[in-house]
Enzyme design. Structure first.
Site, PDB file in Angstrom:
ATOM      1  CD  GLU A 210      -2.933  -1.101   0.116  1.00  0.00           C
ATOM      2  OE1 GLU A 210      -3.085  -0.008  -0.478  1.00  0.00           O
ATOM      3  OE2 GLU A 210      -3.593  -2.115  -0.160  1.00  0.00           O
ATOM      4  CB  CYS A 244      -1.429   7.539   1.319  1.00  0.00           C
ATOM      5  SG  CYS A 244      -2.776   6.500   1.919  1.00  0.00           S
TER       6      CYS A 244
END
Length: 468
Positions: A210, A244
């Site tokens: 991720e 993010c």
């Protein structure tokens, strides 16, 4: 001596003994995780405030509540997810049992980041527990207060023969990665993701990465600028921009930029007051290293809004940059801070071309009153996730997978996707030991007739035919 050897041996022995496989055990561990969140809520909020300056609102919405929701949803669905999954059959296997069994991988390593240090540690952990794995958790040493709570308190709520929290910085993580795991789940930067993937490759260990990237936000001329400004500002400056999936830069026409700037100033003032440094709703940069990095980015383009900073408080004001060039540092790296560059484009075509010549982002946003424009951006680009006319609200749906594509990562999780990620989907076919006569057509010597019959029998049919 290797500081991890005894811990990993203990966990492997527990998995080998089958301790984590029963549904009752998995449910008990998930319930323990839920109690950890409820019993230590104030302590977790305090730690998040100390590490990142998070308000109670941000801590609850993005860390504690989302983790608790993942636990509760998984507990409700656990037994259904664990069931063997029947599949369709061909004519040759109509009398047999064909199914997918969801098996745990074994010993799983979860390496978590510092920006959402509770959420991004516990949500993957929920999936790993639900799938029946033993787990090594490596929280980030950068968010040191949450790391301390996870190391000292969390193990009291879990079976310590099956779960462990290990500490350390990059040297210790590198040493940990020398060991063989059955699955590695990493959240962090693309640079470190490459290191993790290289270490996993030595043991042929599957990974979920991720990662991040620069998330584009296209704003069409056919928009209400204040509505766009409210939504973009909220999601850009949430957690002081250290997210993010935050909008990383805006693409719009020069005319829209002129309308958007006063609207963004209005939104920032309404959210954080005339002096955002005094606002309890605005977080802080995690440490001095990242503060210095972000302070350097303030020199790109021209500051249109904000730009103030205070190193002693790790404070950077909500900032908007204009006249930014694509070649400047602020457009070469993920910003991960409360800085928003506005870049002008002459058309939707130019915006799509700009997005497509860069690495695929973790998220992509498009704002327009025209559904056709939003759907065109969706159709002609690629990203881990997409949201039209808002920020990262797609993250709130456990029914949607979360993950990147290309440079922004690989693999997916949240909800059942987490359970599936941490499960090996084993293909199973159980055949009868008798009725050997029906197999004669596959044995030599072969004839053209046997071949035709065998090919027919092996065709996949959607109907549930029976062999009479």
């Amino acid at each position: 001596m290797d500081p991890f050897e005894d811990t990993l041996r203990r966990l492997r022995e527990a998995f080998g003994a089958g301790r984590t496989r029963p549904a009752e055990f998995r449910a008990a561990q998930l319930q323990g995780l839920g109690r950890f969140l409820r019993d230590n809520k104030q302590r977790l909020q305090d730690a998040l405030a100390e590490d990142l300056g998070k308000s109670v609102f941000e801590s609850e919405v993005s860390e504690i509540a989302i983790s608790q929701s993942e636990v509760d949803s998984t507990l409700r669905n656990l037994r259904a997810w664990m069931k063997d999954e029947s599949v369709s059959k061909n004519l040759a296997t109509q009398l047999d049992s064909a199914f997918i069994r969801k098996e745990p991988f074994g010993l799983v390593l979860i390496i978590a980041p510092w920006n959402y240090p509770l959420n991004l540690t516990l949500v993957p952990l929920v999936g790993a527990i639900a799938a029946g794995n033993c787990v090594v958790l490596k929280p980030s040493e950068v968010s040191k207060n949450i790391e301390k709570v996870l190391a000292e308190v969390l193990p009291r709520y879990l079976d310590q023969s099956c779960f462990a929290v290990v500490l350390g910085g990059p040297p210790e993580t590198a040493q940990l990665l020398e060991h063989k795991f059955d699955y590695i789940f990493f959240t962090g930067s693309p640079h470190v993701g490459k290191i993790v993937m290289a270490a996993a490759a030595k043991h042929l260990t599957p990974v979920t990465l991720e990662l991040g990237g620069k998330n584009p936000c296209y704003v069409d001329d056919n928009c209400d600028p204040q509505t766009v400004a409210n939504r973009v500002a909220f999601f850009r400056y949430f957690n002081a921009g250290q997210t993010c999936v935050a909008p990383d830069y805006v693409l719009c026409s020069r005319e829209m930029q002129e309308r958007l700037l006063p609207a963004l100033q209005s939104a920032i003032t309404r959210f954080y007051g005339d002096n955002p440094q005094n606002s309890p709703s605005l977080g802080r940069i995690i440490n001095q290293k990242h503060f210095k990095r972000l302070q350097g980015l303030l020199g790109c383009g021209r500051v249109a809004i904000g730009g103030q900073s205070d190193e002693s408080a790790r404070y950077i004001a909500p900032t908007v940059l204009v006249d930014v060039q694509e070649t400047e540092p602020v457009m070469q790296e993920e910003i991960f801070g409360p800085i928003l560059p506005l870049l002008t484009v002459s058309s939707l075509d130019e915006a799509i071309a700009f997005i497509n010549r860069r690495e695929k982002p973790l998220a992509l946003y498009a704002f327009s009153n025209s559904d056709q424009v939003v759907r065109r951006v969706l159709a002609q680009t690629s990203s881990g996730g997409f949201c039209g006319n808002d920020g990262f609200m797609h993250m709130t749906l456990a029914s949607l997978p979360f993950g990147g594509v290309g440079a922004s990562g690989m693999g997916r999780y949240h909800g059942k996707f987490s359970f599936d990620t941490f499960s090996h989907h084993r293909a199973c076919l159980l055949r009868s030991p008798g009725m050997e006569k029906v197999n004669d057509i596959r044995y030599p010597p072969h004839s053209p007739r046997d071949l035709r019959l065998l090919l027919l029998a092996m065709e996949q049919h959607s109907c549930n035919c029976v062999l009479l």
